[in-house]
Design a protein around this motif. Sequence first.
Motif, PDB file in Angstrom:
ATOM      1  N   ARG A  68       0.830  -1.194   0.000  1.00 21.27           N
ATOM      2  CA  ARG A  68       0.000   0.000   0.000  1.00 21.27           C
ATOM      3  C   ARG A  68       0.871   1.253   0.000  1.00 21.27           C
ATOM      4  O   ARG A  68       2.054   1.193   0.363  1.00 21.27           O
ATOM      5  CB  ARG A  68      -0.880   0.061   1.252  1.00 21.27           C
ATOM      6  N   TRP A  87      -6.725   2.341   6.030  1.00 15.94           N
ATOM      7  CA  TRP A  87      -6.660   3.790   5.865  1.00 15.94           C
ATOM      8  C   TRP A  87      -6.075   4.507   7.081  1.00 15.94           C
ATOM      9  O   TRP A  87      -6.371   5.688   7.316  1.00 15.94           O
ATOM     10  CB  TRP A  87      -8.019   4.373   5.491  1.00 15.94           C
ATOM     11  N   TYR A 107      -7.547   0.889  -9.205  1.00 20.60           N
ATOM     12  CA  TYR A 107      -8.343   0.293  -8.126  1.00 20.60           C
ATOM     13  C   TYR A 107      -8.941  -1.013  -8.602  1.00 20.60           C
ATOM     14  O   TYR A 107      -9.572  -1.089  -9.663  1.00 20.60           O
ATOM     15  CB  TYR A 107      -9.463   1.244  -7.694  1.00 20.60           C
ATOM     16  N   PRO A 122     -10.622  -4.956  -2.241  1.00 25.01           N
ATOM     17  CA  PRO A 122     -10.766  -3.653  -1.595  1.00 25.01           C
ATOM     18  C   PRO A 122      -9.967  -3.566  -0.296  1.00 25.01           C
ATOM     19  O   PRO A 122      -9.647  -4.593   0.313  1.00 25.01           O
ATOM     20  CB  PRO A 122     -12.268  -3.566  -1.335  1.00 25.01           C
ATOM     21  N   GLU A 123      -9.663  -2.351   0.099  1.00 23.86           N
ATOM     22  CA  GLU A 123      -9.039  -2.146   1.416  1.00 23.86           C
ATOM     23  C   GLU A 123     -10.115  -2.264   2.499  1.00 23.86           C
ATOM     24  O   GLU A 123      -9.934  -2.970   3.488  1.00 23.86           O
ATOM     25  CB  GLU A 123      -8.374  -0.771   1.464  1.00 23.86           C
ATOM     26  N   ASP A 177     -13.148   3.250   0.115  1.00 27.23           N
ATOM     27  CA  ASP A 177     -11.855   3.358  -0.558  1.00 27.23           C
ATOM     28  C   ASP A 177     -11.833   4.507  -1.563  1.00 27.23           C
ATOM     29  O   ASP A 177     -10.891   5.299  -1.602  1.00 27.23           O
ATOM     30  CB  ASP A 177     -11.529   2.044  -1.279  1.00 27.23           C
TER      31      ASP A 177
END
Length: 431
Positions: free
Chosen positions: A374, A380, A403, A408-409, A415
Amino acid sequence: MRLRKIFVLGVALSLLGIAAPASAQDDPRSCNDELPAGTPSYVSCRWLATPEEALAIANFWLQNDGENLEAAVPIPPILIDCAEDGNECTPAAPGPGDGDGELHDVGEPDVEGAEDGGTPECAAGEECYVDPHGLTAAQVSEAEKTAAGQTVKTAVAAGMRVWVDTELSDDWKAGKLPEAARKIAAVAAQEGVVGVRFTRQIGVGQTFQNADEMDKFVTEATTELRKLLPGRKLAAHTVVPVFGCGAEEACKTAVSAKYPLLDPDRIGAWLAKGLIDQLALDSGHLAGTYATWKIDAATAQRNQWTQVKARAWDAYAHLAAEDAGFTAAGSPQLTAEQATKAITERVATPLQNDAAETVTLWSRWQNAQGQVSRMYGEKWAANATWDQLKKLNEVRPRLATVYDPAHPEVDAATDLKALSEVFGQVYVHTS
């Protein structure tokens, strides 16, 4: 005020001076002395209008309170008088979309069998969908329901400029290009999508046996996509290692032999033919590829973009720089000073040099073993790199990221809201 006008006009005309190399060192039109220190010897500058000539031109148009400028008029068009002897004028036949050539009242069907001012009625009377480009209503509707389709909608709602990102070379090799292109086109047909990036790192791997095969793929893929998505832009991502060599002949010979498919003349031909609207050049190789010839990353980057500008690639397509170096396993551990230095070298420099028009930064990716890299903290969490990138608000429209809705994060909504604080554009990946 007049002096200001003369100065501005003179500067504008003088800036047009980059042209063909001068034939002799004493050429009065040479402006090589205006080039910055360290400019390669093969880059030359020549005035189209010298500063003195530019001043004279400005004076001509601005003298007597702009008398000549006010008196100037457009060149009259060439008209043909159909009444003149010898001229024969035949009314053009109606083309597609021109109707039947007859005047109709407001609300009256344009053609026989139409209703509501021109909406055709299906044979069985049912509501129908007609798309001359090969996409059906069912295909578009189903594509909107997929993870990629929903992510596109979320990104558009977040105010981002959206591209659909995919790889069609494997489908082309398998003889399945039409089906794969329709699948991608159905996603890209949504409102707010700029276009499709249909290949990544083309020419780097073992997909193509030779350059002719690679050319055939680019031609057929772009033809298929333009048929399905008229008006949408097409993009590709690759690398041109020989550009980093600059004028070092030994480097150019060795790198060209190692990457025979990545011939800049061949890639430039795709742009000149209009096959590709955007070309992204990867920067990942700049750090270590040229160590043998004592060319560091900064010099290799300068060499690369000098070559791009010298070939006028930006006259044919949009040029982008692409960089995955801001990511790190887990998350980057750079200090604020280190992050600022990296941003200056790898984001600001290509933009300030008027080389790349946009910069695409990978913000997250996952390898085959599931390890995540990341440019921000996990879930995040804040870190110095992300905090420094958030300060680039003035160039946000020029920054893009990739993306993948499959990884997904947190979730797409969370996100993309976070990504939109740094990036004005996003490539939504779909397989």
